[in-house]
Design a protein around this motif. Structure first.
Motif, short mmCIF file in Angstrom:
data_model
loop_
_atom_site.label_atom_id
_atom_site.label_comp_id
_atom_site.label_asym_id
_atom_site.label_seq_id
_atom_site.Cartn_x
_atom_site.Cartn_y
_atom_site.Cartn_z
N SER A 24 30.95 -56.12 49.63
CA SER A 24 31.12 -57.47 50.19
C SER A 24 30.54 -57.55 51.60
CB SER A 24 32.58 -57.90 50.19
OG SER A 24 33.27 -57.22 51.21
N ARG A 29 25.84 -56.40 49.95
CA ARG A 29 25.36 -57.52 49.12
C ARG A 29 23.87 -57.39 48.83
NH1 ARG A 29 28.88 -62.19 48.90
NH2 ARG A 29 30.86 -61.57 49.83
N SER A 48 34.88 -52.61 46.50
CA SER A 48 35.14 -53.37 47.72
C SER A 48 36.63 -53.37 47.97
CB SER A 48 34.64 -54.81 47.58
OG SER A 48 35.13 -55.59 48.64
N SER A 50 38.09 -55.67 49.19
CA SER A 50 38.53 -57.05 48.97
C SER A 50 38.68 -57.40 47.50
CB SER A 50 37.51 -58.00 49.60
OG SER A 50 37.19 -57.58 50.89
N GLU A 56 40.36 -62.60 51.85
CA GLU A 56 39.04 -62.20 52.32
C GLU A 56 39.10 -61.16 53.42
OE1 GLU A 56 35.41 -63.22 51.82
OE2 GLU A 56 36.67 -62.79 50.10
N ARG A 59 36.84 -61.61 56.39
CA ARG A 59 35.39 -61.56 56.19
C ARG A 59 34.68 -62.69 56.92
NH1 ARG A 59 32.97 -58.67 55.53
NH2 ARG A 59 34.56 -57.41 54.56
N ALA A 66 34.31 -62.73 48.82
CA ALA A 66 34.33 -61.52 48.00
C ALA A 66 34.86 -61.83 46.61
CB ALA A 66 35.19 -60.45 48.67
N LEU A 69 32.06 -63.11 44.62
CA LEU A 69 31.17 -61.98 44.29
C LEU A 69 31.76 -61.17 43.14
CD1 LEU A 69 28.74 -60.12 45.00
CD2 LEU A 69 30.28 -58.90 46.56
N GLU A 70 33.05 -60.91 43.20
CA GLU A 70 33.69 -60.13 42.14
C GLU A 70 33.56 -60.84 40.80
OE1 GLU A 70 37.88 -59.33 42.68
OE2 GLU A 70 37.77 -57.63 41.29
#
Ligand SMILES: NC(=O)c1ccc[n+]([C@@H]2O[C@H](COP(=O)([O-])OP(=O)(O)OC[C@H]3O[C@@H](n4cnc5c(N)ncnc54)[C@H](OP(=O)(O)O)[C@@H]3O)[C@@H](O)[C@H]2O)c1
Length: 312
Positions: A24, A29, A48, A50, A56, A59, A66, A69-70
């Motif tokens: 993250s 990234r 991560s 997170s 977060e 972040r 995050a 992203l996950e």
């Protein structure tokens, strides 16, 4: 660092399976995107702190969520973990790629090597003792470890130019400029450049002195600047002395990674400057390391050495 004997260098039939940590983060990234875009690589897992929770953890909003992203990684079939040991136990990665922090990277890299996984790390601020320990673990396990403070090919060329130019000049200074969230100062690249230049200027380069160890700020704090309450001494205002080469560190938002090396002799100067204006500049070097490190045994700490080993 050695290449494995020819018997071990046969091309792997499958796509190299990559496990990434710190995904993250800004560099993490980039690694995720670069590995996913490479046809010969598979991002099998992403770690991560997170992941697995709604928060977060402070972040930076500019680097995105995050949890988003996950979700994206999971929908693409990438396994996500908050714990590296669990990821190493569940997956059978060919390479670990780490861009985290000087506090956690040593543990992550030892864990991966001990689990039989070669490592690529760009985390900076690792001191000589940590690197010596990782070298010992890599050699004992018969695995490769590429721990390289700057994966930019342009920065690698800058180091080659520096080595070529240095014997013709009497003195040199380095200005390194980075974003204001960078924890260590001076940068690993500036330290390596200073060492190279100092050696070529004919100065002694004994074992790493205390003054040349990168200073790493605790936690998420940006490195402090010394407050001047009385008139500063000349030496205090002249940067950090690294083997006789003054290094000046600038930390400002909006910057990525920039290094300027100024040589001087009587009546002339020569300036060599490199600018990483996007973190994508580091990815060709990272992917080269991912593809090369499974063929190596021991520790490599410079991109130039890695490029030469990749060609061998
Ligand atoms: N070699 C090169 O070419 C190069 C280029 C640029 C930067 N760097 C270096 O790469 C490193 C990362 O840079 P960055 O800009 O990506 O930093 P960043 O945005 O702060 O990301 C670092 C990530 O590491 C993980 N992390 C940090 N502290 C942790 C902890 N205590 N426990 C577990 N995970 C932790 C976090 O990811 P999660 O929350 O996802 O776990 C964090 O987002 C730095 O050392 C930087 O100097 C190297």
């Amino acid at each position: 660092m050695t290449s494995k004997p020819p018997g071990n260098t046969a091309p792997l039939a499958h796509r190299l399976r990559v496990l990434a940590t710190g995904v993250s983060g800004r560099m993490g990234r980039q690694v995720v995107a670069a590995v996913r875009a490479a046809p010969d690589l598979e991002l099998c897992g992403a770690v991560s702190r997170s992941f697995g929770g709604p928060t977060e953890r402070g972040r930076d909003a500019s680097v995105g969520s995050a949890s988003a992203l996950e979700a994206e990684l999971r929908s693409a079939g990438v396994r996500t973990f908050s714990d590296l040991a669990e990821a190493l136990g569940d997956l059978d990665p060919d390479v670990l790629v780490d861009f985290t922090s000087a506090e956690v990277a040593p543990g992550y890299l030892h864990s991966a090597l001990s689990a039989g996984v070669p490592v690529v790390s760009g985390t900076t601020g690792l001191d000589e003792t940590v690197l010596a320990g990782l070298r010992e673990t890599a050699e004992r396990m018969g695995l490769g470890a590429a721990i390289i403070p700057n994966f930019s090919l342009g920065a690698m060329v800058m180091a080659i130019l520096a080595r070529t130019a240095a014997p013709y000049f009497k003195a040199a200074e380095i200005v390194e400029l980075h974003h204001d969230r960078k924890k260590d100062a001076p940068s690993g690249t500036a330290l390596a450049l200073a060492r190279t230049v100092a050696a070529s200027l004919g100065k002694q380069t004994p074992n790493e002195p205390e003054s040349a160890a990168p200073l790493v700020a605790a936690g998420d704090e940006r490195p402090p600047v010394r407050e001047v309450k009385t008139a500063p001494t000349h030496a205090e205002a002249r940067g950090l002395d690294v083997h006789g080469v003054p290094v000046h560190s600038v930390r400002l938002s909006g910057l990525v990674a920039h290094h300027e090396l100024i040589f001087a002799s009587d009546g002339e100067t020569l300036t060599v400057r490199h600018d990483s204006v996007s973190r994508s500049s580091f990815m060709p070097g990272v992917l080269l390391a991912v593809r090369t490190v499974p063929r190596l045994t021991g520790l490599v700490t410079s991109l130039e050495e890695l490029v030469n080993l990749a060609r061998a």
